[in-house]
Design a protein around this motif. Sequence first.
Motif, PDB file in Angstrom:
ATOM      1  N   ALA A  44      42.621 -16.245  -7.673  1.00 18.52           N
ATOM      2  CA  ALA A  44      41.843 -17.363  -7.119  1.00 18.52           C
ATOM      3  C   ALA A  44      40.349 -17.092  -7.233  1.00 18.52           C
ATOM      4  CB  ALA A  44      42.241 -17.599  -5.661  1.00 18.52           C
ATOM      5  N   VAL A  45      39.936 -15.867  -6.955  1.00 15.22           N
ATOM      6  CA  VAL A  45      38.521 -15.502  -7.074  1.00 15.22           C
ATOM      7  C   VAL A  45      38.078 -15.586  -8.533  1.00 15.22           C
ATOM      8  CG1 VAL A  45      36.885 -13.582  -6.860  1.00 15.22           C
ATOM      9  CG2 VAL A  45      38.428 -14.127  -4.979  1.00 15.22           C
ATOM     10  N   ALA A  46      38.903 -15.078  -9.438  1.00 20.44           N
ATOM     11  CA  ALA A  46      38.561 -15.135 -10.865  1.00 20.44           C
ATOM     12  C   ALA A  46      38.430 -16.576 -11.337  1.00 20.44           C
ATOM     13  CB  ALA A  46      39.611 -14.390 -11.688  1.00 20.44           C
ATOM     14  N   MET A  99      34.962  -9.556 -13.143  1.00 23.65           N
ATOM     15  CA  MET A  99      36.152 -10.400 -13.077  1.00 23.65           C
ATOM     16  C   MET A  99      37.322  -9.764 -13.832  1.00 23.65           C
ATOM     17  SD  MET A  99      35.657 -12.962 -11.179  1.00 23.65           S
ATOM     18  CE  MET A  99      34.664 -11.907 -10.185  1.00 23.65           C
ATOM     19  N   THR A 100      37.034  -9.145 -14.975  1.00 28.03           N
ATOM     20  CA  THR A 100      38.084  -8.471 -15.743  1.00 28.03           C
ATOM     21  C   THR A 100      38.711  -7.353 -14.921  1.00 28.03           C
ATOM     22  OG1 THR A 100      36.950  -8.969 -17.819  1.00 28.03           O
ATOM     23  CG2 THR A 100      38.576  -7.210 -17.880  1.00 28.03           C
ATOM     24  N   LEU A 101      37.877  -6.567 -14.255  1.00 30.00           N
ATOM     25  CA  LEU A 101      38.400  -5.461 -13.448  1.00 30.00           C
ATOM     26  C   LEU A 101      39.186  -5.966 -12.245  1.00 30.00           C
ATOM     27  CD1 LEU A 101      35.371  -3.024 -13.609  1.00 30.00           C
ATOM     28  CD2 LEU A 101      37.526  -2.887 -14.860  1.00 30.00           C
ATOM     29  N   LEU A 102      38.740  -7.043 -11.633  1.00 28.11           N
ATOM     30  CA  LEU A 102      39.455  -7.605 -10.496  1.00 28.11           C
ATOM     31  C   LEU A 102      40.833  -8.117 -10.910  1.00 28.11           C
ATOM     32  CD1 LEU A 102      39.372  -8.432  -7.484  1.00 28.11           C
ATOM     33  CD2 LEU A 102      38.427 -10.621  -8.248  1.00 28.11           C
ATOM     34  N   VAL A 103      40.903  -8.870 -11.988  1.00 24.39           N
ATOM     35  CA  VAL A 103      42.184  -9.397 -12.460  1.00 24.39           C
ATOM     36  C   VAL A 103      43.084  -8.259 -12.947  1.00 24.39           C
ATOM     37  CG1 VAL A 103      43.279 -10.884 -14.199  1.00 24.39           C
ATOM     38  CG2 VAL A 103      41.280 -11.683 -12.965  1.00 24.39           C
ATOM     39  N   SER A 142      45.087 -14.549 -18.672  1.00 17.17           N
ATOM     40  CA  SER A 142      43.734 -14.683 -18.126  1.00 17.17           C
ATOM     41  C   SER A 142      42.944 -13.403 -18.352  1.00 17.17           C
ATOM     42  CB  SER A 142      43.825 -15.012 -16.636  1.00 17.17           C
ATOM     43  OG  SER A 142      42.561 -15.133 -16.071  1.00 17.17           O
ATOM     44  N   LEU A 143      43.592 -12.273 -18.155  1.00 19.28           N
ATOM     45  CA  LEU A 143      42.946 -10.978 -18.377  1.00 19.28           C
ATOM     46  C   LEU A 143      42.510 -10.819 -19.828  1.00 19.28           C
ATOM     47  CD1 LEU A 143      42.191  -8.118 -17.333  1.00 19.28           C
ATOM     48  CD2 LEU A 143      44.501  -7.436 -17.993  1.00 19.28           C
ATOM     49  N   SER A 144      43.352 -11.237 -20.758  1.00 18.16           N
ATOM     50  CA  SER A 144      42.974 -11.106 -22.179  1.00 18.16           C
ATOM     51  C   SER A 144      41.789 -12.008 -22.517  1.00 18.16           C
ATOM     52  CB  SER A 144      44.167 -11.409 -23.086  1.00 18.16           C
ATOM     53  OG  SER A 144      44.533 -12.760 -22.998  1.00 18.16           O
ATOM     54  N   PHE A 145      41.735 -13.205 -21.939  1.00 17.41           N
ATOM     55  CA  PHE A 145      40.586 -14.085 -22.164  1.00 17.41           C
ATOM     56  C   PHE A 145      39.316 -13.491 -21.552  1.00 17.41           C
ATOM     57  CE2 PHE A 145      43.910 -17.643 -22.070  1.00 17.41           C
ATOM     58  CZ  PHE A 145      44.127 -17.558 -23.435  1.00 17.41           C
TER      59      PHE A 145
END
Length: 186
Positions: free
Chosen positions: A74-76, A110-114, A161-164
Amino acid sequence: MASTESKFPQNPPPKTQKIVLGAQIGLRILVIGTALAATWVMLTCRQSTEIIGMTFDARYSYSSTFKFFAFANAVACSFALLSLLFVFFFCRQGLNPSNYYYLFLHDLFMTLLVLAGCAAATAEGFIGRYGNSHAGWTPICDNFGKFCNQMTTSVILSYLSLSFLLTLTITSASKSRQIQVSNSLI
């Protein structure tokens, strides 16, 4: 020795700028869509089943790991929307390398969070599907198949989402390395 200014062109061709800007916008829209879908699937993930005359529920909210996973997505999604607005706002003036540096820091966070959310949900999902005989945990997916399948779908969407986000991070890092060092700092 060649100066920094001769290594990087001052103004990239307009076609290249449009391609990079289009990729930034498109990838951010994909991040918003996949993170929102992963959050929605996780939040609506629940199943009740009767075992030996007793009713048992499985919900995402029973696990702090899955709560963190839903929160991270949700944050991402929210911050990807904010960064999309940032790109639109600064696209009128043209994105310069310092703006890409801020986007790089944002995308990296954001990448690290996801990634943390995906790793946590994957680990707990593995235990839910296969159990852990050493700890005495039995698998639950035999009894809660719909719940486990929805969780798996949510985790797969989050990995997309992480790959994007990883692609955005690499793109922003590549564009931000063109920051010019002023002579007063040398």
